[in-house]
Design an enzyme around this catalytic site. Sequence first.
Site, short mmCIF file in Angstrom:
data_model
loop_
_atom_site.label_atom_id
_atom_site.label_comp_id
_atom_site.label_asym_id
_atom_site.label_seq_id
_atom_site.Cartn_x
_atom_site.Cartn_y
_atom_site.Cartn_z
N ALA A 1 0.82 -1.21 0.00
CA ALA A 1 0.00 0.00 0.00
C ALA A 1 0.86 1.27 0.00
CB ALA A 1 -0.93 0.01 1.22
N SER A 2 2.16 1.11 0.18
CA SER A 2 3.06 2.25 0.34
C SER A 2 3.53 2.81 -1.00
CB SER A 2 4.28 1.82 1.17
OG SER A 2 5.34 2.74 1.06
N THR A 3 3.21 4.07 -1.24
CA THR A 3 3.63 4.73 -2.47
C THR A 3 5.14 4.80 -2.59
OG1 THR A 3 3.43 6.85 -1.32
CG2 THR A 3 1.56 6.17 -2.68
N SER B 1 7.35 2.93 -1.21
CA SER B 1 7.94 1.61 -1.41
C SER B 1 7.96 1.26 -2.90
CB SER B 1 7.16 0.54 -0.64
OG SER B 1 7.33 0.70 0.75
N ALA C 1 6.95 2.49 5.84
CA ALA C 1 7.58 1.82 4.69
C ALA C 1 7.78 2.83 3.57
CB ALA C 1 6.69 0.67 4.21
#
EC number: 5.99.1.4
Length: 196
Positions: free
Chosen positions: A10-12, A14, A169
């Site tokens: 869900a982490s941009t 990352s 993250a």
Amino acid sequence: MKLEFWFEFASTYSYLTAMRLPDEAAKRGIEVTWRPFLLGPIFAAQGLETTPFLVYPMKGRYLLRDMDRRARALGLEFYLPDTFPQNGLLAARVATAALPDPAGMRFCQNVYQAEFAHGQTIADPDVVARCAKDAGLDAEILDRAQTDPVKQALRATTEEALSRGIFGAPSFTVGDELFWGDDRLEDAFDWAAKHG
């Protein structure tokens, strides 16, 4: 010393790391272990019910502009999906089952591209299956990802992240040293090179 890459689908940010990490690590001769985990329990431990980018609207607006700038600088497309943050549980389980095989890394990159370059829903098993197939993973990987050992492994990795003080993250660890954020990747590499 190895560098560990802690990431959440869900982490941009990352996404930015995952797309450039293999080449950068190869250039520097640093071994990287990819560690998928879930941010939901991490945020819950901090008293948050969702991503800080939604809790703080100004931070969310900054995220969009910053991601656009950083993605362009890296030659990547960026599109924030209609649903954000997305549920990356299935993808994280598949990654847990597939890594450390190089096809597992390709799968992770495919998921990030589906989500943040094409705005697809990564909770959709068909999207995840296509990402796995395109990465060269076998057709049974989604079934293996739903087995108890894989579920327990992902849960254990998330608990380890929390116990090691990881709060977001992407994060990188070199031994007990923690670096947080895509913009700290180079610092993490430098630390690994000096203290390895």
